[in-house]
Scaffold this motif. Structure first.
Motif, PDB file in Angstrom:
ATOM      1  N   ASP A   1     -11.052 -37.791 -70.126  1.00 27.75           N
ATOM      2  CA  ASP A   1     -12.196 -37.257 -69.388  1.00 27.75           C
ATOM      3  C   ASP A   1     -12.281 -35.762 -69.707  1.00 27.75           C
ATOM      4  OD1 ASP A   1     -14.030 -36.181 -67.613  1.00 27.75           O
ATOM      5  OD2 ASP A   1     -13.513 -37.563 -65.996  1.00 27.75           O
ATOM      6  N   PRO A   2     -13.224 -35.378 -70.577  1.00 25.62           N
ATOM      7  CA  PRO A   2     -13.302 -33.982 -71.037  1.00 25.62           C
ATOM      8  C   PRO A   2     -14.101 -33.110 -70.055  1.00 25.62           C
ATOM      9  CG  PRO A   2     -14.947 -35.281 -72.181  1.00 25.62           C
ATOM     10  CD  PRO A   2     -14.248 -36.224 -71.216  1.00 25.62           C
TER      11      PRO A   2
ATOM     12  N   ILE B   1     -13.411 -42.407 -74.384  1.00 23.31           N
ATOM     13  CA  ILE B   1     -13.743 -41.091 -73.838  1.00 23.31           C
ATOM     14  C   ILE B   1     -14.875 -41.316 -72.844  1.00 23.31           C
ATOM     15  CG2 ILE B   1     -14.531 -38.748 -74.332  1.00 23.31           C
ATOM     16  CD1 ILE B   1     -13.635 -39.207 -77.273  1.00 23.31           C
ATOM     17  N   ARG B   2     -14.708 -40.805 -71.619  1.00 21.00           N
ATOM     18  CA  ARG B   2     -15.763 -40.940 -70.595  1.00 21.00           C
ATOM     19  C   ARG B   2     -16.137 -39.567 -70.059  1.00 21.00           C
ATOM     20  NH1 ARG B   2     -18.057 -39.420 -66.062  1.00 21.00           N
ATOM     21  NH2 ARG B   2     -16.071 -38.374 -65.796  1.00 21.00           N
TER      22      ARG B   2
ATOM     23  N   ALA C   1      -1.677 -47.889 -68.586  1.00 18.50           N
ATOM     24  CA  ALA C   1      -2.752 -47.083 -69.194  1.00 18.50           C
ATOM     25  C   ALA C   1      -2.473 -45.630 -68.837  1.00 18.50           C
ATOM     26  CB  ALA C   1      -4.125 -47.502 -68.678  1.00 18.50           C
ATOM     27  N   LEU C   2      -3.030 -44.737 -69.662  1.00 16.68           N
ATOM     28  CA  LEU C   2      -2.871 -43.292 -69.449  1.00 16.68           C
ATOM     29  C   LEU C   2      -4.261 -42.660 -69.385  1.00 16.68           C
ATOM     30  CD1 LEU C   2      -1.174 -40.587 -69.510  1.00 16.68           C
ATOM     31  CD2 LEU C   2      -1.452 -40.675 -72.012  1.00 16.68           C
ATOM     32  N   VAL C   3      -4.481 -41.821 -68.360  1.00 17.88           N
ATOM     33  CA  VAL C   3      -5.762 -41.125 -68.216  1.00 17.88           C
ATOM     34  C   VAL C   3      -5.517 -39.625 -68.282  1.00 17.88           C
ATOM     35  CG1 VAL C   3      -7.816 -40.823 -66.780  1.00 17.88           C
ATOM     36  CG2 VAL C   3      -6.569 -43.001 -66.715  1.00 17.88           C
ATOM     37  N   LEU C   4      -6.132 -38.964 -69.262  1.00 14.13           N
ATOM     38  CA  LEU C   4      -6.006 -37.509 -69.414  1.00 14.13           C
ATOM     39  C   LEU C   4      -7.316 -36.860 -68.994  1.00 14.13           C
ATOM     40  CD1 LEU C   4      -4.161 -37.286 -72.877  1.00 14.13           C
ATOM     41  CD2 LEU C   4      -3.173 -37.455 -70.572  1.00 14.13           C
ATOM     42  N   ASN C   5      -7.240 -36.003 -67.973  1.00 16.60           N
ATOM     43  CA  ASN C   5      -8.440 -35.371 -67.404  1.00 16.60           C
ATOM     44  C   ASN C   5      -8.210 -33.861 -67.429  1.00 16.60           C
ATOM     45  OD1 ASN C   5      -9.847 -34.028 -65.125  1.00 16.60           O
ATOM     46  ND2 ASN C   5     -10.611 -36.062 -64.641  1.00 16.60           N
ATOM     47  N   ILE C   6      -9.121 -33.139 -68.107  1.00 19.53           N
ATOM     48  CA  ILE C   6      -8.876 -31.706 -68.352  1.00 19.53           C
ATOM     49  C   ILE C   6      -9.487 -30.788 -67.286  1.00 19.53           C
ATOM     50  CG2 ILE C   6      -8.804 -32.173 -70.850  1.00 19.53           C
ATOM     51  CD1 ILE C   6     -11.503 -30.303 -70.787  1.00 19.53           C
ATOM     52  N   GLY C   7      -9.805 -31.328 -66.124  1.00 18.26           N
ATOM     53  CA  GLY C   7     -10.532 -30.563 -65.093  1.00 18.26           C
ATOM     54  C   GLY C   7      -9.959 -29.216 -64.727  1.00 18.26           C
TER      55      GLY C   7
END
Ligand SMILES: Nc1ncnc2c1ncn2[C@@H]1O[C@H](COP(=O)(O)OP(=O)(O)O)[C@@H](O)[C@H]1O
Ligand SMILES: Cc1ncsc1CCOP(=O)(O)O
Ligand SMILES: [Mg+2]
Length: 267
Positions: A90-91, A116-117, A57-63
């Motif tokens: 994770d926007p 999207i979470r 799985a891939l998680v993209l988090n723009i923090g």
């Protein structure tokens, strides 16, 4: 509902690729290990395609964004879509700046997300519904959270999770409301980001039922928080920060079934 996600994660140790922010990277990696998954944090554009070949799985988090990270996110997202592995967005703080809005729009244009979470402020922004977010925190608003989740799910054709005191999960048709959790969660940084990575682990072991996998992940995570908070004073945030990791390591599917406060509507 299937209630064997934690057992499956521990049996298969799915490897989760995270492109995440500098605030939470270490905590998210430890949280995935505690849960029984494996983390890899990797940002370099040169390794994105290769990673998609052996991660689950891939998680993209723009923090904490920069131009190089955005380039890598686009490459990683496209490679993950090509390989058919779940992709989570994770926007973080998407409403806070024009740059965050622009980057999220670009990611949503080029990548098909499985999930999207975000907190209410972040998902309201994506759904185009008025809300007063506060930086990376949820802030306050009068909006209908079920409508916000459903609107975003329909708009982006994926499962959307709005986290908060009650979590709302929608696939555009079905809606789950999860009343588990603890008020200690918003007192530590990284609890939302770690939830995004936990979604990756649950989706990795059940690609066929993303709505169910996300609902179960949010429920298990919120209950892990409840268990960690149970023996603490209300202001022992540092203990909660560590206790949540211990709790993620100890929680099992039977506890999730026993303590779940989940209502599913529609479908
Ligand atoms: N007031 C609250 N009461 C119970 N659980 C909460 C509360 N606020 C957040 N949570 C839980 O905290 C976790 C992180 O969600 P949230 O705080 O919304 O994310 P973020 O850190 O991205 O803002 C979720 O599991 C959510 O259910
Ligand atoms: C404080 C902060 N600033 C940029 S990213 C970040 C972490 C946000 O983590 P979470 O949304 O999980 O609280
Ligand atoms: Mg967050």
């Amino acid at each position: 509902m299937q209630h064997t996600y934690l057992e499956k994660i521990r049996q298969t140790n799915p490897l989760i690729h995270n492109i995440t922010n500098i605030v939470v990277a270490n905590y998210v990696a430890n949280g995935l290990l505690a849960l029984g998954a494996s983390p890899i944090m990797a940002d370099a554009e040169q390794e994105m395609e290769e990673l998609a070949q052996f991660t689950s799985a891939l998680v993209l988090n723009i923090g904490t964004l920069d131009a190089m990270k955005v380039k890598s996110m686009l490459l990683a997202g496209k490679a993950a879509n090509h390989q058919g592995i779940p992709v989570i967005l994770d926007p973080v703080g998407v409403g806070a700046t024009g740059y965050r809005k622009q980057v999220v729009a670009e990611l949503l244009q080029h990548i098909q997300f499985t999930t999207i979470r975000g907190n209410a402020g972040e998902i309201a922004q994506l759904a185009g519904i008025a809300w007063q977010a506060k930086g990376v925190d949820a802030g306050s608003g009068e909006g209908d959270l079920a409508l916000i989740a459903t609107t975003a799910a329909q708009r982006y054709q994926c499962v959307v999770a709005v986290s908060g005191e009650v979590d709302y999960i929608s696939d555009g048709v079905q809606l789950a409301k999860i009343a588990n959790g603890t008020a200690m969660f918003p007192k530590i940084t990284g609890s939302g980001c770690l939830l995004g990575a936990v979604l990756g682990a649950f989706l990795a072991v059940d690609q066929q039922n993303p709505f169910q996998a996300v609902t179960q992940a949010c429920t298990a995570y919120a209950i892990a928080g409840e268990i960690a908070a149970k023996t603490l004073q209300p202001n022992q945030y540092g203990q909660f920060y560590l206790g949540l990791l211990d709790s993620l390591a100890q929680i099992d599917d039977q506890q999730v079934t026993k303590y779940a406060k989940v209502e599913v509507i529609g479908g």
